[in-house]
Design a protein around this motif. Sequence first.
Motif, PDB file in Angstrom:
ATOM      1  N   GLU A  40     -32.794 106.083  26.831  1.00 50.25           N
ATOM      2  CA  GLU A  40     -31.862 106.000  27.954  1.00 50.25           C
ATOM      3  C   GLU A  40     -32.509 106.586  29.195  1.00 50.25           C
ATOM      4  OE1 GLU A  40     -27.877 107.263  27.333  1.00 50.25           O
ATOM      5  OE2 GLU A  40     -27.746 106.294  25.373  1.00 50.25           O
ATOM      6  N   ILE A  41     -32.134 106.051  30.344  1.00 49.96           N
ATOM      7  CA  ILE A  41     -32.744 106.422  31.617  1.00 49.96           C
ATOM      8  C   ILE A  41     -32.698 107.923  31.884  1.00 49.96           C
ATOM      9  CG2 ILE A  41     -32.516 106.144  34.133  1.00 49.96           C
ATOM     10  CD1 ILE A  41     -33.807 103.791  32.654  1.00 49.96           C
ATOM     11  N   GLY A  42     -31.654 108.593  31.498  1.00 51.24           N
ATOM     12  CA  GLY A  42     -31.541 110.026  31.760  1.00 51.24           C
ATOM     13  C   GLY A  42     -32.595 110.861  31.060  1.00 51.24           C
ATOM     14  N   ASN A  43     -33.285 110.293  30.073  1.00 46.27           N
ATOM     15  CA  ASN A  43     -34.273 111.029  29.294  1.00 46.27           C
ATOM     16  C   ASN A  43     -35.709 110.739  29.723  1.00 46.27           C
ATOM     17  OD1 ASN A  43     -32.162 112.052  27.746  1.00 46.27           O
ATOM     18  ND2 ASN A  43     -32.240 110.306  26.365  1.00 46.27           N
ATOM     19  N   MET A  44     -35.903 110.251  30.952  1.00 50.28           N
ATOM     20  CA  MET A  44     -37.245 109.889  31.405  1.00 50.28           C
ATOM     21  C   MET A  44     -37.347 109.949  32.918  1.00 50.28           C
ATOM     22  SD  MET A  44     -37.281 105.778  31.267  1.00 50.28           S
ATOM     23  CE  MET A  44     -36.288 105.650  29.827  1.00 50.28           C
ATOM     24  N   ASP A  45     -38.564 109.869  33.382  1.00 47.57           N
ATOM     25  CA  ASP A  45     -38.853 109.807  34.807  1.00 47.57           C
ATOM     26  C   ASP A  45     -39.554 108.474  35.057  1.00 47.57           C
ATOM     27  OD1 ASP A  45     -39.346 110.452  37.480  1.00 47.57           O
ATOM     28  OD2 ASP A  45     -41.190 111.532  36.993  1.00 47.57           O
ATOM     29  N   ILE A  46     -38.883 107.537  35.724  1.00 51.55           N
ATOM     30  CA  ILE A  46     -39.481 106.232  36.005  1.00 51.55           C
ATOM     31  C   ILE A  46     -40.502 106.402  37.125  1.00 51.55           C
ATOM     32  CG2 ILE A  46     -39.068 103.883  36.789  1.00 51.55           C
ATOM     33  CD1 ILE A  46     -36.290 104.106  35.547  1.00 51.55           C
ATOM     34  N   LEU A  47     -41.743 105.998  36.859  1.00 56.42           N
ATOM     35  CA  LEU A  47     -42.831 106.157  37.823  1.00 56.42           C
ATOM     36  C   LEU A  47     -42.973 104.951  38.729  1.00 56.42           C
ATOM     37  CD1 LEU A  47     -45.474 107.761  35.450  1.00 56.42           C
ATOM     38  CD2 LEU A  47     -43.805 108.900  36.932  1.00 56.42           C
ATOM     39  N   GLY A  48     -42.513 103.779  38.286  1.00 56.40           N
ATOM     40  CA  GLY A  48     -42.583 102.596  39.132  1.00 56.40           C
ATOM     41  C   GLY A  48     -42.508 101.312  38.334  1.00 56.40           C
ATOM     42  N   ARG A  49     -42.401 100.224  39.062  1.00 54.77           N
ATOM     43  CA  ARG A  49     -42.274  98.886  38.475  1.00 54.77           C
ATOM     44  C   ARG A  49     -43.640  98.210  38.432  1.00 54.77           C
ATOM     45  NH1 ARG A  49     -41.027  93.529  40.263  1.00 54.77           N
ATOM     46  NH2 ARG A  49     -40.747  94.153  42.417  1.00 54.77           N
ATOM     47  N   VAL A  50     -43.922  97.492  37.339  1.00 56.60           N
ATOM     48  CA  VAL A  50     -45.154  96.714  37.228  1.00 56.60           C
ATOM     49  C   VAL A  50     -45.034  95.519  38.166  1.00 56.60           C
ATOM     50  CG1 VAL A  50     -46.589  95.306  35.700  1.00 56.60           C
ATOM     51  CG2 VAL A  50     -45.559  97.422  34.839  1.00 56.60           C
ATOM     52  N   VAL A  51     -46.012  95.368  39.074  1.00 57.65           N
ATOM     53  CA  VAL A  51     -45.986  94.246  40.011  1.00 57.65           C
ATOM     54  C   VAL A  51     -47.111  93.244  39.749  1.00 57.65           C
ATOM     55  CG1 VAL A  51     -44.751  95.480  41.832  1.00 57.65           C
ATOM     56  CG2 VAL A  51     -47.262  95.551  41.782  1.00 57.65           C
ATOM     57  N   ARG A  52     -48.107  93.657  38.955  1.00 58.55           N
ATOM     58  CA  ARG A  52     -49.209  92.744  38.638  1.00 58.55           C
ATOM     59  C   ARG A  52     -49.898  93.206  37.360  1.00 58.55           C
ATOM     60  NH1 ARG A  52     -52.000  88.662  40.700  1.00 58.55           N
ATOM     61  NH2 ARG A  52     -54.241  88.545  40.489  1.00 58.55           N
ATOM     62  N   ARG A  53     -50.367  92.209  36.598  1.00 59.49           N
ATOM     63  CA  ARG A  53     -51.155  92.482  35.398  1.00 59.49           C
ATOM     64  C   ARG A  53     -52.396  91.617  35.421  1.00 59.49           C
ATOM     65  NH1 ARG A  53     -51.967  88.638  31.957  1.00 59.49           N
ATOM     66  NH2 ARG A  53     -49.810  87.981  31.832  1.00 59.49           N
ATOM     67  N   THR A  54     -53.535  92.218  35.129  1.00 56.77           N
ATOM     68  CA  THR A  54     -54.771  91.460  34.981  1.00 56.77           C
ATOM     69  C   THR A  54     -55.463  91.910  33.700  1.00 56.77           C
ATOM     70  OG1 THR A  54     -56.139  93.023  36.212  1.00 56.77           O
ATOM     71  CG2 THR A  54     -55.115  91.265  37.479  1.00 56.77           C
ATOM     72  N   HIS A  55     -56.301  91.056  33.185  1.00 57.60           N
ATOM     73  CA  HIS A  55     -57.101  91.419  32.022  1.00 57.60           C
ATOM     74  C   HIS A  55     -58.510  90.916  32.281  1.00 57.60           C
ATOM     75  CE1 HIS A  55     -58.593  92.150  28.069  1.00 57.60           C
ATOM     76  NE2 HIS A  55     -57.437  92.665  27.708  1.00 57.60           N
ATOM     77  N   PRO A  56     -59.433  91.836  32.598  1.00 56.34           N
ATOM     78  CA  PRO A  56     -60.788  91.416  32.961  1.00 56.34           C
ATOM     79  C   PRO A  56     -61.486  90.591  31.880  1.00 56.34           C
ATOM     80  CG  PRO A  56     -60.481  93.775  33.327  1.00 56.34           C
ATOM     81  CD  PRO A  56     -59.260  93.265  32.633  1.00 56.34           C
ATOM     82  N   ARG A  57     -61.351  90.988  30.625  1.00 53.62           N
ATOM     83  CA  ARG A  57     -62.046  90.295  29.537  1.00 53.62           C
ATOM     84  C   ARG A  57     -61.466  88.887  29.300  1.00 53.62           C
ATOM     85  NH1 ARG A  57     -61.211  93.759  25.495  1.00 53.62           N
ATOM     86  NH2 ARG A  57     -59.652  92.480  24.495  1.00 53.62           N
ATOM     87  N   LEU A  58     -60.150  88.768  29.401  1.00 47.62           N
ATOM     88  CA  LEU A  58     -59.499  87.483  29.161  1.00 47.62           C
ATOM     89  C   LEU A  58     -59.420  86.617  30.418  1.00 47.62           C
ATOM     90  CD1 LEU A  58     -56.578  88.689  26.867  1.00 47.62           C
ATOM     91  CD2 LEU A  58     -58.807  87.770  26.189  1.00 47.62           C
ATOM     92  N   ARG A  59     -59.779  87.190  31.552  1.00 43.88           N
ATOM     93  CA  ARG A  59     -59.733  86.496  32.846  1.00 43.88           C
ATOM     94  C   ARG A  59     -58.363  85.888  33.117  1.00 43.88           C
ATOM     95  NH1 ARG A  59     -65.526  84.435  31.817  1.00 43.88           N
ATOM     96  NH2 ARG A  59     -66.688  86.078  32.832  1.00 43.88           N
ATOM     97  N   SER A  60     -57.338  86.691  32.854  1.00 42.25           N
ATOM     98  CA  SER A  60     -55.976  86.226  33.118  1.00 42.25           C
ATOM     99  C   SER A  60     -55.282  87.228  34.029  1.00 42.25           C
ATOM    100  CB  SER A  60     -55.199  86.062  31.816  1.00 42.25           C
ATOM    101  OG  SER A  60     -55.005  87.322  31.210  1.00 42.25           O
ATOM    102  N   SER A  61     -54.293  86.748  34.745  1.00 46.30           N
ATOM    103  CA  SER A  61     -53.498  87.635  35.599  1.00 46.30           C
ATOM    104  C   SER A  61     -52.094  87.062  35.747  1.00 46.30           C
ATOM    105  CB  SER A  61     -54.137  87.823  36.972  1.00 46.30           C
ATOM    106  OG  SER A  61     -54.160  86.602  37.669  1.00 46.30           O
ATOM    107  N   ARG A  62     -51.166  87.946  36.160  1.00 46.95           N
ATOM    108  CA  ARG A  62     -49.793  87.519  36.383  1.00 46.95           C
ATOM    109  C   ARG A  62     -49.153  88.466  37.393  1.00 46.95           C
ATOM    110  NH1 ARG A  62     -44.722  87.125  32.179  1.00 46.95           N
ATOM    111  NH2 ARG A  62     -43.259  86.479  33.756  1.00 46.95           N
ATOM    112  N   ASP A  63     -48.370  87.913  38.310  1.00 44.08           N
ATOM    113  CA  ASP A  63     -47.592  88.708  39.258  1.00 44.08           C
ATOM    114  C   ASP A  63     -46.168  88.838  38.746  1.00 44.08           C
ATOM    115  OD1 ASP A  63     -49.601  89.172  41.160  1.00 44.08           O
ATOM    116  OD2 ASP A  63     -49.302  87.191  42.038  1.00 44.08           O
TER     117      ASP A  63
END
Length: 103
Positions: A78-101
Amino acid sequence: MSSACTTKEPFVLRVVGNSMAPEFEDGSIVVIDPEQTVRHGDYAVARVADEIRLGQMTISDGVLQFSTTSDEGDSMVEIGNMDILGRVVRRTHPRLRSSRDYT
């Protein structure tokens, strides 16, 4: 020595392990924006019990929760038991040469 970075600037993390596969494979690089609002269905990074975790925000029975998976199975916090650091806005994978926004 001081840093010009603030806690409000985007930052990157490397995913270790396959607990969030196939969306986030081991070795993926995620860009986290602490200024973005986190909503249902978004991927986010949070500090949970002194660990930094990657998970997905979900609403269950009207309660916003942070959902992760691991070798032991699914985990909901539950949200009260954590500190949210931020939202994922992009993912890349250098080895797989893939990315997603995630905007």
